[in-house]
Design a protein around this motif. Structure first.
Motif, PDB file in Angstrom:
ATOM      1  N   ASP A  63       4.561  10.448 -16.032  1.00 56.17           N
ATOM      2  CA  ASP A  63       4.924   9.057 -15.785  1.00 56.17           C
ATOM      3  C   ASP A  63       3.868   8.115 -16.343  1.00 56.17           C
ATOM      4  O   ASP A  63       2.673   8.356 -16.221  1.00 56.17           O
ATOM      5  CB  ASP A  63       5.064   8.836 -14.277  1.00 56.17           C
ATOM      6  CG  ASP A  63       5.890   7.617 -13.977  1.00 56.17           C
ATOM      7  OD1 ASP A  63       6.532   7.105 -14.914  1.00 56.17           O
ATOM      8  OD2 ASP A  63       5.902   7.201 -12.815  1.00 56.17           O
ATOM      9  N   THR A  64       4.337   7.039 -16.940  1.00 51.50           N
ATOM     10  CA  THR A  64       3.407   6.001 -17.376  1.00 51.50           C
ATOM     11  C   THR A  64       3.297   4.955 -16.280  1.00 51.50           C
ATOM     12  O   THR A  64       4.077   4.946 -15.329  1.00 51.50           O
ATOM     13  CB  THR A  64       3.884   5.342 -18.675  1.00 51.50           C
ATOM     14  OG1 THR A  64       5.260   5.041 -18.513  1.00 51.50           O
ATOM     15  CG2 THR A  64       3.665   6.256 -19.845  1.00 51.50           C
ATOM     16  N   LEU A  65       2.329   4.105 -16.456  1.00 48.20           N
ATOM     17  CA  LEU A  65       2.011   3.124 -15.421  1.00 48.20           C
ATOM     18  C   LEU A  65       3.074   2.029 -15.338  1.00 48.20           C
ATOM     19  O   LEU A  65       3.505   1.502 -16.353  1.00 48.20           O
ATOM     20  CB  LEU A  65       0.661   2.518 -15.782  1.00 48.20           C
ATOM     21  CG  LEU A  65      -0.179   1.990 -14.651  1.00 48.20           C
ATOM     22  CD1 LEU A  65      -0.396   3.073 -13.615  1.00 48.20           C
ATOM     23  CD2 LEU A  65      -1.485   1.494 -15.221  1.00 48.20           C
ATOM     24  N   ASP A  66       3.473   1.712 -14.101  1.00 49.01           N
ATOM     25  CA  ASP A  66       4.367   0.569 -13.902  1.00 49.01           C
ATOM     26  C   ASP A  66       3.540  -0.700 -13.989  1.00 49.01           C
ATOM     27  O   ASP A  66       2.444  -0.761 -13.443  1.00 49.01           O
ATOM     28  CB  ASP A  66       4.984   0.624 -12.498  1.00 49.01           C
ATOM     29  CG  ASP A  66       6.139   1.586 -12.449  1.00 49.01           C
ATOM     30  OD1 ASP A  66       6.913   1.616 -13.414  1.00 49.01           O
ATOM     31  OD2 ASP A  66       6.252   2.305 -11.449  1.00 49.01           O
ATOM     32  N   VAL A  67       4.081  -1.689 -14.666  1.00 43.89           N
ATOM     33  CA  VAL A  67       3.414  -2.997 -14.647  1.00 43.89           C
ATOM     34  C   VAL A  67       4.405  -3.941 -13.999  1.00 43.89           C
ATOM     35  O   VAL A  67       5.263  -4.513 -14.637  1.00 43.89           O
ATOM     36  CB  VAL A  67       3.029  -3.441 -16.066  1.00 43.89           C
ATOM     37  CG1 VAL A  67       2.265  -4.755 -16.002  1.00 43.89           C
ATOM     38  CG2 VAL A  67       2.183  -2.377 -16.728  1.00 43.89           C
ATOM     39  N   GLU A  68       4.293  -4.033 -12.683  1.00 45.64           N
ATOM     40  CA  GLU A  68       5.320  -4.744 -11.934  1.00 45.64           C
ATOM     41  C   GLU A  68       4.625  -5.745 -11.018  1.00 45.64           C
ATOM     42  O   GLU A  68       3.731  -5.383 -10.258  1.00 45.64           O
ATOM     43  CB  GLU A  68       6.107  -3.731 -11.109  1.00 45.64           C
ATOM     44  CG  GLU A  68       7.438  -4.242 -10.639  1.00 45.64           C
ATOM     45  CD  GLU A  68       8.151  -3.203  -9.789  1.00 45.64           C
ATOM     46  OE1 GLU A  68       8.877  -2.392 -10.360  1.00 45.64           O
ATOM     47  OE2 GLU A  68       7.946  -3.227  -8.564  1.00 45.64           O
ATOM     48  N   GLY A  71       8.247  -7.674  -8.099  1.00 47.60           N
ATOM     49  CA  GLY A  71       9.561  -7.079  -8.290  1.00 47.60           C
ATOM     50  C   GLY A  71      10.083  -7.199  -9.713  1.00 47.60           C
ATOM     51  O   GLY A  71      11.171  -6.752 -10.016  1.00 47.60           O
ATOM     52  N   VAL A  72       9.311  -7.827 -10.610  1.00 46.73           N
ATOM     53  CA  VAL A  72       9.750  -7.931 -12.000  1.00 46.73           C
ATOM     54  C   VAL A  72       8.918  -6.968 -12.837  1.00 46.73           C
ATOM     55  O   VAL A  72       7.685  -7.032 -12.837  1.00 46.73           O
ATOM     56  CB  VAL A  72       9.605  -9.377 -12.523  1.00 46.73           C
ATOM     57  CG1 VAL A  72      10.054  -9.458 -13.967  1.00 46.73           C
ATOM     58  CG2 VAL A  72      10.404 -10.318 -11.659  1.00 46.73           C
ATOM     59  N   ASN A  73       9.585  -6.072 -13.514  1.00 46.22           N
ATOM     60  CA  ASN A  73       8.888  -5.092 -14.333  1.00 46.22           C
ATOM     61  C   ASN A  73       8.559  -5.705 -15.688  1.00 46.22           C
ATOM     62  O   ASN A  73       9.436  -6.185 -16.384  1.00 46.22           O
ATOM     63  CB  ASN A  73       9.760  -3.853 -14.502  1.00 46.22           C
ATOM     64  CG  ASN A  73       8.924  -2.639 -14.826  1.00 46.22           C
ATOM     65  OD1 ASN A  73       7.836  -2.765 -15.384  1.00 46.22           O
ATOM     66  ND2 ASN A  73       9.406  -1.481 -14.456  1.00 46.22           N
TER      67      ASN A  73
ATOM     68  N   ARG B 197      -2.178   0.194  -9.464  1.00 41.21           N
ATOM     69  CA  ARG B 197      -2.889  -1.076  -9.558  1.00 41.21           C
ATOM     70  C   ARG B 197      -4.388  -0.890  -9.404  1.00 41.21           C
ATOM     71  O   ARG B 197      -4.863   0.167  -8.995  1.00 41.21           O
ATOM     72  CB  ARG B 197      -2.400  -2.033  -8.462  1.00 41.21           C
ATOM     73  CG  ARG B 197      -0.945  -2.346  -8.586  1.00 41.21           C
ATOM     74  CD  ARG B 197      -0.534  -3.298  -7.500  1.00 41.21           C
ATOM     75  NE  ARG B 197       0.926  -3.402  -7.458  1.00 41.21           N
ATOM     76  CZ  ARG B 197       1.607  -3.633  -6.337  1.00 41.21           C
ATOM     77  NH1 ARG B 197       0.963  -3.766  -5.192  1.00 41.21           N
ATOM     78  NH2 ARG B 197       2.920  -3.721  -6.375  1.00 41.21           N
ATOM     79  N   ILE B 198      -5.097  -1.969  -9.739  1.00 39.88           N
ATOM     80  CA  ILE B 198      -6.547  -1.972  -9.548  1.00 39.88           C
ATOM     81  C   ILE B 198      -6.872  -3.109  -8.589  1.00 39.88           C
ATOM     82  O   ILE B 198      -6.386  -4.239  -8.766  1.00 39.88           O
ATOM     83  CB  ILE B 198      -7.261  -2.149 -10.899  1.00 39.88           C
ATOM     84  CG1 ILE B 198      -7.057  -0.867 -11.714  1.00 39.88           C
ATOM     85  CG2 ILE B 198      -8.738  -2.444 -10.704  1.00 39.88           C
ATOM     86  CD1 ILE B 198      -7.373  -1.016 -13.149  1.00 39.88           C
ATOM     87  N   TYR B 199      -7.649  -2.814  -7.566  1.00 39.18           N
ATOM     88  CA  TYR B 199      -7.963  -3.818  -6.546  1.00 39.18           C
ATOM     89  C   TYR B 199      -9.388  -4.305  -6.712  1.00 39.18           C
ATOM     90  O   TYR B 199     -10.313  -3.519  -6.906  1.00 39.18           O
ATOM     91  CB  TYR B 199      -7.742  -3.231  -5.143  1.00 39.18           C
ATOM     92  CG  TYR B 199      -6.288  -3.150  -4.788  1.00 39.18           C
ATOM     93  CD1 TYR B 199      -5.508  -2.099  -5.257  1.00 39.18           C
ATOM     94  CD2 TYR B 199      -5.675  -4.131  -4.023  1.00 39.18           C
ATOM     95  CE1 TYR B 199      -4.161  -2.029  -4.971  1.00 39.18           C
ATOM     96  CE2 TYR B 199      -4.331  -4.068  -3.716  1.00 39.18           C
ATOM     97  CZ  TYR B 199      -3.572  -3.008  -4.195  1.00 39.18           C
ATOM     98  OH  TYR B 199      -2.235  -2.953  -3.910  1.00 39.18           O
ATOM     99  N   LEU B 200      -9.533  -5.620  -6.615  1.00 43.79           N
ATOM    100  CA  LEU B 200     -10.824  -6.282  -6.783  1.00 43.79           C
ATOM    101  C   LEU B 200     -11.077  -7.189  -5.594  1.00 43.79           C
ATOM    102  O   LEU B 200     -10.140  -7.593  -4.915  1.00 43.79           O
ATOM    103  CB  LEU B 200     -10.738  -7.196  -8.001  1.00 43.79           C
ATOM    104  CG  LEU B 200     -11.248  -6.719  -9.349  1.00 43.79           C
ATOM    105  CD1 LEU B 200     -11.229  -7.891 -10.304  1.00 43.79           C
ATOM    106  CD2 LEU B 200     -12.667  -6.214  -9.214  1.00 43.79           C
TER     107      LEU B 200
END
Lengths: 430, 387
Positions: A63-68, A71-73, B197-200
């Protein structure tokens, strides 16, 4: 002579025997019902906890990383790996398939819709609503209506017609999230233009989550829009699990074969995840910690509480039975006096009373067990809308407890009765 | 010199002693003597009364208090209210103060801000600015290897880790041309979106991106109605934001809580009924046993009212005494159950006392009246003859 004495005592004092018998019956009934409810409450609450939704998620291994965000991908939809929809029914073939309440595949697709004149990206989520599937010889249905019970559909405001329904899994109908519907000014029965397709809005969806800004469609439709038949992005699985303990968190790769068997054959969330990975190729199953980790605490608190209350109930019913027996025996001092005057020893007198008590306890115990079973069924049906199962092994245990409590309750009264001077008893003093 | 004969003097003394004693005293004396002379049976009746009152008190106390205790447990599921700024804007700076003013300072509110940054090799990753101390309290289920301590420490999600820093080396992120150097202090695992995610730290995040908080997760305590009221109030105070309940959490909690409450109610009813039965059995036996006292009183010319009053007063006194002792024992039992099961004592609820007292006295009166009514038509002579 001995059986006749006991028999005559029952024949001549039916009222008193009835009173003691009723007390024993009620006490045993309450004890049975409470024990049955307490032993079954864990299972029942576990099922109720499923209303928090899925506790496992299966994703592609690569799996690749979700960038969400919100709720919007933001990632191009064709990116990333997928699971194969055809593998999903195999979930019913895992070792703990009876513990799997349901599963829902998800496939988000970014589509463009026109909001107030300008085109905007919106996520269309493909899933099962209540899909009929088949594994081997077994037919079953699964989908978000089972795994996401907090998803609610409505007909939207200003719509008098009541014909909004969940879309059929084979249809081209969709649900529109309530916030998106407000932005689009979309009504039930209207259509949305997505990539040249006119999709009918079956109902307005309210979830309190990201889906309120999305369109939710049957999985097949999302796959067509994406151009990838059979593709699934992730699968949410809702399973009944056992609260985790020291064994659950061990790494299965470092276990000895016996420990590993025990781990594999316990419905821990970890072992179910392991088994899901086994049946779905190239997958990675993970517990959803927010749901999975908290179940154990809530479950153990409620179970502990019921256990303690059952103790209170047992104590109260034991006392009620003892009190009734003590009263019944105390009233018969004259009889004891007469028997002793005729030459009966303390042992003989006690034996008669104990024989009577055990007869009462057995009859009351059987009657009480039946009443208690009924009571437990009643509680199960009215509260959990399902049967409360009573283990048959409970019957001899309950009967033994009934006899023991009746004996214990009678013992003090019998001892006092045989100690009493027959002269006083016969003169009617005391 | 007139001397009174000794016998007369003695009888006069007795008469003197008796005359001033009012009728009530005789009544009280009868009550007292009855209890003292048959102390063993009186004690067993009182014991039954105490146990019943104690069990009932404990059950009622638990029924009221357990719901609050369970609600606290359910807060481990995290936020049940979420506040989101509308249309990509940010929340007003005083949003946190407003939330805490409405819900009380015991409420946990975690503001967070989002940005999509790029790694050195051009991959997009979601970066979240948050308050670690608050997030740690709110999200008990987060599995974190090490919480960040210094300003440039970041908490890296399990699935984001291979993208930003393969071997836990410090890494660089870029947002709108500005870059930042971060150290991966700990790994975060939740099984949900947070893993990617990355948390800061919030202030560090704001220095870097200039973006302030746009969402706030709130764990509000209380019943569904109370939370709904707070949500309405917050929506009025924060017009630029959407305040909405997390339905998944709210409905799951309501569901489990309702079932538990119903089970508890059924159990409590059963237990209280059984204890009442226990009292009824003991007391009825006790009163029935004293039919001889009853017969003697009637034979000596006591009126129906006096006899009934005597037995009723006796039962009421017994009920009241049992209720008082039982109440305190019951509170102790409830507190013990609270400590054993919930690791917090159940607060004593004195509002339960009137119910326990009334119930105890009522049950005692019933168990006294039933035998009296049964015996009323029996001639005293028959009872005294022992038939």
């Amino acid at each position: 002579m001995f059986p006749r004495l006991v028999y005559e005592s029952f024949r001549h004092q039916p009222r008193r025997k009835l009173l003691a018998g009723i007390a024993i019956t009620l006490g045993v009934a309450v004890a049975t019902a409470m024990i049955a409810v307490a032993t079954d409450i864990g299972d029942k609450i576990n099922r109720e906890l499923r209303s928090y939704g899925a506790n496992l998620v299966v994703t592609p291994q690569e799996d690749t990383l979700d960038v969400e965000v919100g709720g919007v991908n933001l990632k191009p939809p064709s990116d990333g790996a997928f699971l194969n929809e055809a593998d999903l029914p195999k979930i019913r073939g895992t070792f703990w398939h009876n513990n799997i309440v349901g599963f829902s595949p998800m496939l988000p697709v970014t589509v463009t819709v026109k909001i107030a004149g300008d085109a905007q990206d919106v996520t269309l989520l493909g899933t099962y609503f209540n899909k009929a599937l088949r594994f081997g010889k077994e037919d079953f249905t699964t989908g978000v209506r089972i795994t996401h019970p907090w998803w609610k559909i409505s007909c939207g405001t200003g719509n008098a017609s009541e014909n909004c329904t969940w879309p059929d899994d084979g249809s081209q109908n969709v649900l529109v999230g309530e916030r998106l519907a407000a932005k689009l000014n979309q009504r039930v029965g209207g259509t949305i233009d997505i990539s040249g397709r006119q999709l009918a809005t079956a109902a307005i969806l309210s979830t309190g989550g990201a889906e309120d800004d999305q369109i939710v469609a049957p999985l097949a439709l999302a796959q067509q829009l994406l151009g990838k038949p059979g593709a699934v992005r992730r699968v949410y699985v809702s399973a009944l699990t056992k609260p985790q303990d020291a064994l659950a968190v061990q790494d299965p790769n470092t276990m000895t074969p016996e420990v590993r068997d025990r781990w594999y054959c316990s419905p821990y969330v970890q072992s179910i995840a392991f088994q899901l990975q086994e049946v779905i190729p190239h997958s990675h199953a993970e517990q959803i910690r927010q749901v999975a980790q908290n179940e154990g605490t809530v479950l153990s608190r409620i179970k502990g509480l019921m256990l303690l209350i059952t103790f209170a109930a047992l104590l109260a019913s034991a006392l009620a039975v003892s009190a009734a027996m003590a009263t019944a025996i105390y009233e018969r001092r004259v009889e004891v006096g007469l028997m002793k005057a005729l030459g009966a020893g303390n042992l003989a007198v006690s034996a008669i009373f104990f024989a009577e008590a055990s007869l009462l306890a057995l009859v009351g115990g059987v009657a009480g067990f039946s009443v208690g079973t009924l009571l437990a069924h009643l509680i199960g049906r009215s509260i959990f809308s399902s049967q409360i199962s009573i283990e048959p092994v409970l019957f001899p245990i309950i009967l033994a407890i009934a006899v023991f409590v009746t004996f214990a309750g009678s013992a003090a009264a019998i001892r006092r009765a045989v100690k009493f001077d027959p002269v006083f008893a016969l003169r009617g003093e005391g | 010199m007139s001397t009174m004969p000794e016998t007369l003097l003695a009888s006069k003394q007795i008469a003197d002693r008796r005359t001033p004693a009012p009728h009530v005293s005789m009544f009280a004396r009868m009550l007292l003597r009855a209890a003292v002379l048959r102390r063993r049976r009186a004690a067993s009746a009182l014991l039954a009364m105490i146990v019943a009152a104690a069990v009932s008190t404990a059950m009622m106390n638990l029924y009221v208090d357990v719901q609050a205790k369970l609600r606290t447990e359910f807060r481990n599921y995290g936020a049940n209210v979420v506040i989101v700024a509308r249309n990509g804007q940010t929340l007003p700076a005083d949003a946190l103060t407003t939330v805490e003013a409405v819900l009380g300072t015991k409420t946990l509110a975690v503001p967070s801000s989002y940005a999509v940054a790029r790694t050195k090799d051009g991959q997009s990753v979601v970066v979240v600015g948050t308050d670690f101390a608050r997030a740690r309290q709110l999200n008990h289920w987060w599995k974190v290897s090490h919480w960040p301590e210094s300003p440039n420490d970041a908490l890296v999600g399990m699935r984001a880790a291979p993208v930003v820093s393969a071997n836990r080396q410090p890494f660089e992120l870029t947002f709108q041309g500005k870059s930042i150097q971060l150290t991966p202090a700990g790994m975060l695992q939740t099984g949900a979106g947070e893993d990617g995610r990355i948390y800061l730290d919030q202030s560090e995040f704001q220095n870097w991106t200039g973006v302030s908080a746009s969402t706030m997760e709130v764990a509000a305590n209380g019943t569904t109605a109370e939370i709904d009221a707070s949500i309405r109030q917050l929506a009025q105070l924060l017009p630029s934001a959407d305040v909405r309940p997390v339905r998944q959490i709210m409905e799951g909690e309501a569901n489990v809580l309702n079932k538990t409450r119903a089970t508890l109610y059924a159990s409590a009813t059963l237990v209280v009924l059984t204890s009442a039965l226990c009292v009824l059995a003991t007391l009825m036996g006790w009163v029935f046993d004293r039919r001889r006292d009853f017969a003697i009183m009637k034979a000596l010319g006591a009126s129906e009212r006096l006899v009934n009053g005597f037995f009723a007063a006796e039962a009421a006194a017994l009920g009241a005494m049992g209720a008082i002792f039982g109440f305190f024992i019951g509170i102790g039992v409830a507190a013990w159950i609270g400590r054993v099961n919930f690791h917090a004592p159940v607060a004593p609820r004195f509002s339960v006392f009137p119910y326990v007292l009334a119930g105890s006295v009522a049950v005692a009166l019933i168990s006294a009246i039933v035998p009296i009514v049964l015996l009323r038509h029996v001639q005293p002579a028959i009872i005294l003859r022992g038939e």
